[in-house]
Design a protein around this motif. Structure first.
Motif, short mmCIF file in Angstrom:
data_model
loop_
_atom_site.label_atom_id
_atom_site.label_comp_id
_atom_site.label_asym_id
_atom_site.label_seq_id
_atom_site.Cartn_x
_atom_site.Cartn_y
_atom_site.Cartn_z
N CYS A 1 0.84 -1.20 0.00
CA CYS A 1 0.00 0.00 0.00
C CYS A 1 0.88 1.25 0.00
O CYS A 1 1.97 1.25 0.58
N GLY A 2 0.34 2.32 -0.56
CA GLY A 2 0.96 3.65 -0.46
C GLY A 2 2.40 3.66 -0.91
O GLY A 2 2.76 3.15 -1.99
N THR A 3 3.23 4.24 -0.07
CA THR A 3 4.65 4.38 -0.41
C THR A 3 5.31 3.03 -0.64
O THR A 3 6.16 2.88 -1.53
N ALA A 4 4.93 2.03 0.15
CA ALA A 4 5.53 0.70 -0.01
C ALA A 4 5.18 0.14 -1.39
O ALA A 4 6.00 -0.55 -2.02
N VAL B 1 5.51 -5.82 0.71
CA VAL B 1 6.41 -4.77 1.20
C VAL B 1 5.65 -3.93 2.22
O VAL B 1 4.53 -3.48 1.95
N GLN C 1 6.43 -1.19 5.79
CA GLN C 1 7.25 -0.66 6.88
C GLN C 1 6.81 -1.28 8.19
O GLN C 1 7.58 -1.89 8.90
N SER C 2 5.51 -1.13 8.49
CA SER C 2 5.01 -1.54 9.81
C SER C 2 4.87 -3.05 9.95
O SER C 2 4.96 -3.59 11.04
N GLY C 3 4.59 -3.72 8.83
CA GLY C 3 4.30 -5.14 8.89
C GLY C 3 2.93 -5.43 9.49
O GLY C 3 2.60 -6.58 9.78
N THR D 1 -0.04 -3.62 8.21
CA THR D 1 -1.08 -3.03 7.38
C THR D 1 -2.14 -4.09 7.03
O THR D 1 -1.81 -5.15 6.46
N VAL E 1 4.61 10.23 9.98
CA VAL E 1 3.58 9.54 9.19
C VAL E 1 4.07 9.34 7.75
O VAL E 1 3.87 8.28 7.15
N LEU F 1 2.86 11.74 -3.84
CA LEU F 1 2.19 11.29 -2.61
C LEU F 1 2.78 12.02 -1.40
O LEU F 1 2.06 12.50 -0.52
#
Ligand code: M6R
Length: 616
Positions: free
Chosen positions: A305-308, A351, A353-355, A357, A403, A489
């Protein structure tokens, strides 16, 4: 999205809860609250004092100062990111029905039918939230003596996702918690214990923690911590030790986390590279990602999602170019419901960051159920995605608090480039010598990123030209298109300027009608093989009055009058065009950051956004 913290120990509970909530602010929230067992209420039927309010923690602090801080050693706290019901005092957590007080992260999907059921049983509700239902259901199942049973019965009825912190009035100085689909961990200090949505909430007091798995319940009192499965059977948990230190989770003199995290990028790229490179080449055999496995892969999916997800687009260009394997990049919220054609010959790369989502977790489960091999590229160790995938590459960005994702994206693309090199080698598309050359080039990236940071004035100048605009565009081709998506973004999420990114050649198929006099078009033009084509697209928008801001390599020359502002990155042959996104994205991040600051916005906490999107 929502932050939970809970405490039991010898310290002033309200202070610990407020401090923990502050560390979870990055998750995004619009109201906050705490509930504390009053210290003189250590017998059944004791008093739980609740203070909660709409607004930021400053509003909470003001309210605590005005109304008096609850005095006690055990309690729970919450930052709420509104889903059901507007941000208001009444909708803020904790919620209570007298006997049971809860904080909740997640969404109870069947709350309407549960509300009907409870109404028939005589319960009434004061808020518009789905969460209040859980407090009432717990009360319904609570026989006055067995909190564990009440929790077990309640969770059987809940559909959706939840992490819950629970206090039973008749069990002073006890904290209970359970979860499904939303993260919750238990901090284990010296005669003091914590529950939290994330490590920074208690990092100041302890680095040791256990991860509550889906459907597990934890019961904590002054004597210690007990874990149970969904049937009430005691379970033994593994204790982890956080490898982050408190400085990493603090601003350390920077005005914002985002700027600190941008500055950390050269170091975290180096650290991440050191963790995946052996003898000058990427080596993932330690996690089971062998050359043999890579040779057998027919298709790759990158789901995120998003940046990932934007990191996945960079990966697509790199893997297809070098390894000649088809790569599809999918938005996780689409992938999970589109009945994708995916199976055992495919490698699905998640992919995150937080793992944590929610949509990416669901996509991982779907890929596994179809027999695909799954690889996680995740920053947070032991997170749901890291643990759920067959294989996991940990990016070593350290805690990302702002964020807007910056350093996490940087290390995601670093890892994905390295993977592309190994993929190509394993499949016989490049020789070992070429894999070594490319890997050595990756090691040139930190210096190039540092150079962009050292020349931040140029980004600041561009920001000063954007501060009052209402709308702008990013365009680029190939890797530059992938960067345009990310630059756009980044800018829109923290500046609230309407921004769109387009493949440069696509603009004239509709969107060019929006180009008017002085509309900025940020053109990413680093890819020399298609520079002439990108320049043609610049000319097209220039002819319609656009202000052109070009981001390019040093030595790139444009015809007079084409470009209004140039940002020339000081990069020569030390980085192939394929790798130039590494320093270039740093420039785009800095432009977004300075524009946000100039507009008077706090870039660390943009409105409406949450750091971890743990609900779908
Ligand atoms: O934790 P994840 O990497 O899975 O998060 C994915 C997105 O929510 C995240 O990248 C989001 O787009 C960022 N706010 C972008 O800066």
């Amino acid at each position: 999205m929502c932050g939970i913290v809970g405490y039991i120990g010898g310290r002033d509970c309200a202070d610990v809860l407020m401090d923990g909530l502050e560390k979870l602010e990055y998750r995004g929230y619009d109201s906050a609250g705490i509930a504390v067992f009053e210290k003189n209420a250590r017998s059944p039927g004791g008093t739980i004092s609740t203070v909660k309010t709409r607004g930021k923690l400053k509003c909470m602090a003001d309210k605590l100062a005005a109304e008096g801080k609850p005095e006690g050693f055990c309690g729970i706290g919450h930052t709420r990111w509104a889903t059901h019901g507007e941000p208001s005092d009444i909708n803020s957590h904790p919620h209570s029905n007298g006997r049971v007080t809860i904080v909740h992260n997640g969404i109870i999907e069947n709350y309407t039918e549960l509300k009907e059921f409870l109404s028939e049983k005589g319960y009434s509700f004061v808020s518009q939230t789905d969460s209040e239902i859980v407090a009432c259901l717990l009360d319904f199942y609570f026989d006055g003596s067995d909190p564990l049973r009440a929790i077990m019965e309640t969770v059987k009825e809940l559909r959706g996702s939840y992490a819950l912190g629970i206090l039973f009035k008749d069990f002073p100085d006890h904290v209970y918690a359970t979860r499904k689909g939303s993260p919750l961990i238990v901090g284990l200090g010296d005669s003091e214990y914590f529950i939290a949505s994330d490590i920074p909430a208690f990092l100041k007091y302890t680095k040791d923690y256990a991860i509550l798995d889906d459907d597990e319940i934890v019961a904590i009192d002054n004597g210690g911590v007990k874990f149970f499965d969904v049937h009430g059977i005691a379970v033994k948990k593994q204790i982890h030790t956080a490898d982050w230190d408190i400085e990493q989770a603090q601003k350390c003199g920077y005005p914002h986390y985002m700027l600190k995290e941008i500055y950390e990028q050269p170091d975290v790229v180096e650290k991440t590279l050191d963790s995946i490179i052996t003898d000058g080449v990427p080596d993932f055999s330690g996690i089971g990602l062998t050359d043999e496995l890579l040779r057998g892969v027919k298709r790759v999916f990158v789901v995120a999602c998003g940046t990932a997800m934007h990191a996945g687009i960079v990966a697509r260009y790199a893997v297809e170019k070098l390894a000649r394997v088809p790569v599809a990049v999918e938005i996780a919220s689409e992938f999970r419901y589109m009945d994708p054609i995916v199976g055992e010959d495919d490698l699905v790369i998640l992919v995150s960051q937080s793992g944590e989502t929610a949509d990416t977790i669901a996509s991982l489960e779907l890929a596994k159920s179809r027999g695909a091999k799954t690889l996680a590229v995740v920053n947070v160790k032991y997170s749901a995605i890291a643990r759920g995938a067959d294989m996991c590459i940990h990016t070593l960005a350290g805690p990302e608090i702002a964020v807007a994702s910056t350093k996490a994206y940087m290390v995601q693309i670093t890892v994905l480039y390295a993977l592309a090199f190994r993929f190509a080698y394993a499949r016989g598309n490049i020789l070992e010598s070429e894999m070594k050359r490319l890997t050595a080039q990756l090691y040139n990236a930190p210096k190039a990123i540092r150079d962009v940071i050292d020349n931040k004035d140029e980004c600041q100048f561009i920001a000063s030209q954007l501060v009052n605009v209402e709308t702008l565009f990013f365009i680029g081709r190939g890797f530059d298109y992938a960067l345009s998506l990310e630059g756009s973004l980044k800018l829109k999420e923290i500046t609230y300027i309407h921004s769109e990114a387009y493949a440069a050649g696509e603009l004239k198929h509709g969107t060019i009608s929006l180009i008017e006099h002085n509309i900025p078009v940020i053109t990413v033009a680093t890819q020399r093989n298609i520079l002439a084509k990108t320049v043609s697209n610049m000319e097209e928008v220039k002819a319609r009055g656009a202000t052109i801001i070009a981001v390019c390599r040093k030595g790139t020359e444009f015809a007079e009058g084409t470009v209004d502002i140039e940002l020339k990155l000081n990069i020569g042959d030390e980085l192939d065009d394929m790798l130039i996104p590494l320093p270039t994205v740093c420039a785009l991040q800095l432009i977004a950051y300075y524009t946000s600051v100039l507009r008077g916005i706090d870039p660390d906490k943009p409105r409406n956004l949450a750091k971890s999107v743990t609900t779908e």
